[in-house]
Write an enzyme that holds these catalytic residues in place. Structure first.
Site, short mmCIF file in Angstrom:
data_model
loop_
_atom_site.label_atom_id
_atom_site.label_comp_id
_atom_site.label_asym_id
_atom_site.label_seq_id
_atom_site.Cartn_x
_atom_site.Cartn_y
_atom_site.Cartn_z
N HIS A 164 0.84 -1.18 -0.04
CA HIS A 164 0.19 -0.09 0.02
C HIS A 164 0.83 1.35 0.08
O HIS A 164 0.56 2.24 -0.62
CB HIS A 164 -1.11 -0.10 1.02
CG HIS A 164 -1.83 1.09 1.26
ND1 HIS A 164 -1.52 2.31 1.63
CD2 HIS A 164 -3.22 1.20 0.98
CE1 HIS A 164 -2.78 3.18 1.49
NE2 HIS A 164 -3.58 2.45 1.12
N HIS A 227 -7.63 -3.67 -2.79
CA HIS A 227 -6.27 -3.24 -3.49
C HIS A 227 -5.84 -4.33 -4.38
O HIS A 227 -5.24 -4.07 -5.34
CB HIS A 227 -5.36 -2.97 -2.72
CG HIS A 227 -5.61 -1.64 -1.90
ND1 HIS A 227 -6.03 -0.39 -2.34
CD2 HIS A 227 -5.72 -1.16 -0.57
CE1 HIS A 227 -6.25 0.51 -1.56
NE2 HIS A 227 -6.12 0.08 -0.26
#
Length: 279
Positions: A164, A227
């Site tokens: 991330h 994600h």
């Protein structure tokens, strides 16, 4: 790592030394609404209960996710709410183990909830460190990532682990991990959606490796959620998969979260062991 039998002995001895103790573990993860993510956390919960011989609870640190789950009538707890429930269940000692990669913003939130619980209850609480919190943590994670490669990974393939990222000062651990991983395994990379370790940097480096034809994408994420499914492996033009393909490579995502890795799980277990001993 010690055996389950040894830790059961430690817990039994602790119970004899402390008046009416009730020890528990709380694992804190960002979480995801996917079935794979939920099952991964449940599986790790069971593993910890068998290993340590104490009850294990789960907290989700994403407020947005907890709200979505609430709308879907699925129960979930924040760290603070989970700790309050554990106090109601008469726990006396709790280990809070973050499943975050670094001591960034979300880990700070975990510590803040833990501090509030300490101040508002009689719980004795210790927090386990995240996956990367010192320079000494980097090499074990590098070796664990190497074991996550798919069985079909070939000699001239490359793999990119997608994290991330963060604007927090703890980003330095992403950079250190990226450097150490690539030094030890030249065809393995890490890159992040935020911060200085970007996909563009990796793609530029891959241009120098003419033998590479296929690139695997793997999540540097605790579990498989939006994600991994969309930003990494999705069909959108800006997904990492399509960016890699646009550079002329065959690209295949491999959807396995870090919490599904026995090697990564063992690192978190060591963190919990250290926190238990500190009690």
């Amino acid at each position: 790592m010690e055996t389950q039998y040894n830790w059961s002995e430690k817990m039994e001895k602790f119970s004899m030394e402390v008046s009416k103790p009730k020890v528990g573990i709380l694992i804190a993860s960002y979480g995801s609404a996917t079935m794979q993510s939920n099952q991964t956390l449940r599986n790790f919960q069971v593993k910890l209960e068998e290993y340590f011989g104490v009850p294990v609870r789960i907290a989700l640190t994403s407020e947005a996710l907890r709200k979505r789950l609430a709308h879907a009538r699925t129960k979930s707890d924040s760290v603070l709410k989970a700790l309050k429930k554990m106090e109601f269940e008469r726990f006396t000692h709790v280990i809070v183990q973050s499943l975050h990669l670094i001591a960034g913003i979300e880990y700070t939130d975990v510590l803040e909830d833990t501090q509030i619980a300490k101040e508002e209850s009689s719980l004795k609480i210790r927090s386990g460190l995240p996956l990367l919190s010192t320079e000494q943590d980097i090499l074990p994670v590098v070796e664990a990532l190497n074991t996550l490669l798919p069985a079909d990974f070939q000699e001239n393939d490359a793999a990119i682990f997608m994290g991330h990222g963060t604007k927090h000062g703890a980003e330095k651990f992403y950079a250190a991990l990226s450097q150490k991983l690539h030094e030890k395994y030249p065809y393995l990379y890490t890159a992040c959606m935020e911060g200085s370790c970007t996909l563009s940097h990796v793609l530029n480096d891959l241009k120098q490796k003419s033998a590479v034809h296929k690139v695997w994408l793997l999540p540097l994420l605790t579990s498989i959620g939006k994600h991994a499914l969309c930003d990494m492996a999705g069909d959108d033009e800006k997904s990492w998969k399509n960016q890699v393909i646009a550079h002329g490579y065959v690209c295949e995502p491999y959807l396995k979260g870090l919490a599904e890795s026995a090697e990564i799980q063992n690192i978190w277990i060591k963190r919990i062991e250290q926190a238990i001993l500190a009690l």
